[in-house]
Design an enzyme around this catalytic site. Structure first.
Site, PDB file in Angstrom:
ATOM      1  N   TYR A   1      -6.249   3.579 -19.071  1.00 53.47           N
ATOM      2  CA  TYR A   1      -5.876   4.031 -17.732  1.00 53.47           C
ATOM      3  C   TYR A   1      -5.328   5.454 -17.727  1.00 53.47           C
ATOM      4  O   TYR A   1      -5.316   6.112 -16.690  1.00 53.47           O
ATOM      5  CB  TYR A   1      -4.836   3.092 -17.120  1.00 53.47           C
ATOM      6  CG  TYR A   1      -5.333   1.700 -16.841  1.00 53.47           C
ATOM      7  CD1 TYR A   1      -6.687   1.408 -16.768  1.00 53.47           C
ATOM      8  CD2 TYR A   1      -4.445   0.657 -16.656  1.00 53.47           C
ATOM      9  CE1 TYR A   1      -7.141   0.132 -16.511  1.00 53.47           C
ATOM     10  CE2 TYR A   1      -4.879  -0.638 -16.391  1.00 53.47           C
ATOM     11  CZ  TYR A   1      -6.236  -0.891 -16.328  1.00 53.47           C
ATOM     12  OH  TYR A   1      -6.677  -2.163 -16.073  1.00 53.47           O
TER      13      TYR A   1
ATOM     14  N   LYS B   1      -8.964  -5.887 -29.775  1.00 55.89           N
ATOM     15  CA  LYS B   1     -10.405  -5.986 -30.021  1.00 55.89           C
ATOM     16  C   LYS B   1     -10.722  -5.176 -31.264  1.00 55.89           C
ATOM     17  O   LYS B   1     -11.548  -4.263 -31.280  1.00 55.89           O
ATOM     18  CB  LYS B   1     -11.185  -5.476 -28.806  1.00 55.89           C
ATOM     19  CG  LYS B   1     -12.678  -5.819 -28.819  1.00 55.89           C
ATOM     20  CD  LYS B   1     -12.958  -7.304 -28.798  1.00 55.89           C
ATOM     21  CE  LYS B   1     -14.466  -7.545 -28.714  1.00 55.89           C
ATOM     22  NZ  LYS B   1     -14.801  -8.973 -28.912  1.00 55.89           N
TER      23      LYS B   1
ATOM     24  N   ASP C   1     -11.430 -11.484 -26.084  1.00 56.00           N
ATOM     25  CA  ASP C   1     -12.370 -12.424 -25.483  1.00 56.00           C
ATOM     26  C   ASP C   1     -11.996 -13.860 -25.828  1.00 56.00           C
ATOM     27  O   ASP C   1     -12.045 -14.759 -24.979  1.00 56.00           O
ATOM     28  CB  ASP C   1     -13.806 -12.102 -25.883  1.00 56.00           C
ATOM     29  CG  ASP C   1     -13.973 -11.816 -27.369  1.00 56.00           C
ATOM     30  OD1 ASP C   1     -12.955 -11.677 -28.082  1.00 56.00           O
ATOM     31  OD2 ASP C   1     -15.129 -11.718 -27.822  1.00 56.00           O
TER      32      ASP C   1
ATOM     33  N   ASP D   1      -3.499  -6.282 -18.262  1.00 54.39           N
ATOM     34  CA  ASP D   1      -3.793  -6.329 -16.834  1.00 54.39           C
ATOM     35  C   ASP D   1      -4.647  -7.555 -16.514  1.00 54.39           C
ATOM     36  O   ASP D   1      -4.376  -8.313 -15.572  1.00 54.39           O
ATOM     37  CB  ASP D   1      -4.520  -5.044 -16.438  1.00 54.39           C
ATOM     38  CG  ASP D   1      -4.616  -4.850 -14.934  1.00 54.39           C
ATOM     39  OD1 ASP D   1      -4.113  -5.696 -14.182  1.00 54.39           O
ATOM     40  OD2 ASP D   1      -5.201  -3.830 -14.511  1.00 54.39           O
TER      41      ASP D   1
ATOM     42  N   ASP E   1      -3.218 -11.666 -15.092  1.00 53.87           N
ATOM     43  CA  ASP E   1      -3.729 -12.252 -13.851  1.00 53.87           C
ATOM     44  C   ASP E   1      -4.385 -13.599 -14.117  1.00 53.87           C
ATOM     45  O   ASP E   1      -4.253 -14.538 -13.327  1.00 53.87           O
ATOM     46  CB  ASP E   1      -4.723 -11.306 -13.186  1.00 53.87           C
ATOM     47  CG  ASP E   1      -4.040 -10.225 -12.361  1.00 53.87           C
ATOM     48  OD1 ASP E   1      -2.791 -10.161 -12.411  1.00 53.87           O
ATOM     49  OD2 ASP E   1      -4.735  -9.454 -11.693  1.00 53.87           O
TER      50      ASP E   1
END
Length: 408
Positions: free
Chosen positions: A182, A233, A265, A289, A293
């Site tokens: 970001y 990852k 994942d 992020d 959620d």
């Protein structure tokens, strides 16, 4: 939720780094370890950032709850409301006015509602409401976001998962907040060798950024059940390879914490398959992020979950993790409880006012025990209410209940 987090975090050390060594030195956090049993009236300045969509509705409820709680606990609040996000764009043409940021920096704590909406979706990036949120986090220096996901017994049937999977879930995600893709550079638009349009972003982390969020994760895990899962990852991303290396190096400082690693994942799958395996998760900005959620839906509704964003000094930023929900904005359908619980976290961690925080937590639990539900958590046999009515019921409980130890 805030009560469950009462012992999550202790003062965090920020390291003095060399290239290959960890050399921690003491540092201050804005989780103020103030003495309990305060006497006399205390006064605090709070910056309220209602924002967009349902933000003004839920912040209005939280403001009333804070005001009443303060009057009962000998606390005087001075509220300053400032524009941010889409409302700031409409008012002055930028998503984070300098005056808003300066006001926030000079306050004791900041309570945010929500940012964004369809109205501004086609704006250029620097004129999107979400850019204002990123700038706010960066300006306040809040690099660690702590997001609990706890399935309350009263709401276990609201989860979309089977009861036996959802019940007793109690985990915390520690998300790095001011680095990664970001914020990484270079970023932008261009063309490739085939003269095709491309967009590009850079996932970038320094050792110091990883180590400071890693320490938050270890400290949170140490105060819970001593289990920390670092999500990355590292099989394909160099930034994640460094992430895993640094987190692994930190583990030697925390022999009482069991460290594990998981690819993002797989972590996303495991959160649905067997969420009770997790205690504390630490991860980067973009993975946090998404996973936070996802974890919120284990609880039945994103409208129930607060969060705290902290830095090494200055005011913390407290906000519900839900979005602006423009589809229901202005219809009195929003669930204000995540924002009310964020206000409780503000009291506890931003101001050290634990008695006041417990009063709010107790009131939320009692309101749920009495069967009041907004549409997102409604089930047969409960009473469907809107945002304002839910706030009124919480206020009744704030006024009538004595603080008690509860686990949210």
């Amino acid at each position: 939720m805030a009560a469950m987090l009462a012992n999550l975090v202790r003062p965090i050390r920020t390291p003095d780094f060399t290239r290959n060594k960890l050399s921690p030195t003491p540092s201050r956090t804005n989780f103020r370890c103030l003495a309990s049993g305060k006497s006399g009236e205390r006064s605090y300045t709070l910056t309220l950032l209602p924002g967009d969509g349902i933000g003004p509705e839920v912040v209005a409820v939280a403001k009333e709850v804070l005001s009443l709680t303060g009057s009962l606990e000998g606390i005087k609040f001075h509220f300053i409301e400032m524009p941010v996000g889409g409302s700031a764009l409409d008012a002055v043409g930028v998503p984070l006015p300098d005056e808003t940021l300066n006001t926030a920096k000079n306050s004791d704590a900041v309570l945010l509602g929500a940012i964004g909406g369809y109205k501004w979706d086609k704006n250029e990036k620097h004129l999107k409401p979400e850019t204002g949120l990123l700038q706010l986090r960066d300006g306040l220096g809040v690099y660690a976001n702590i997001r609990p996901a706890v399935v309350l017994p009263q709401l276990v049937d609201a989860s979309t998962l089977k009861k036996e999977v959802a019940e007793r879930v109690n985990l915390v995600i520690v998300r790095e907040l001011t680095g990664g893709i970001y914020f990484g550079k270079p970023r932008g638009f261009g063309t490739n060798d085939n003269n095709e349009d491309i967009g590009f972003n850079t996932e970038k982390y320094s050792a110091s950024e990883i180590d400071r969020i890693g320490r938050v994760g270890f400290e949170v895990a140490r105060k819970r059940n001593g289990k920390l899962c670092s999500v990355d990852k590292a099989n394909v991303l160099e930034a994640s390879m460094l992430w895993r290396q640094r987190i692994t190096m930190l583990a030697s400082e925390y022999p009482d914490v069991e460290l594990s690693h998981m690819y993002v994942d797989n972590a996303a799958m495991q959160l649905i398959r067997d969420p009770k395996q997790f205690d504390t998760i630490v991860t980067n900005n973009i993975f946090g992020d998404i996973l936070s959620d996802e974890a919120s839906m284990l609880t039945g509704s994103i409208g129930m979950l607060p969060s705290a964003s902290i830095g090494e000094s200055g005011p913390g930023l407290f906000e519900p993790i839900h979005g602006s929900a423009p589809d229901i904005a202005g219809q009195d359908k929003a669930n204000p409880l995540a924002t009310v619980l964020s206000a409780a976290m503000l009291l506890k961690y931003g101001l050290g006012e634990e008695s006041a925080a417990k009063r709010i937590e107790t009131a939320v639990i009692e309101t749920l025990n009495r069967g009041f539900r907004t549409g997102d958590i409604f089930s047969s046999g409960t009473t469907l209410v809107g945002c304002k009515r839910m706030g009124e019921e919480v206020l009744k409980c704030v006024d009538s209940l004595m603080p008690a130890s509860v686990t949210i």
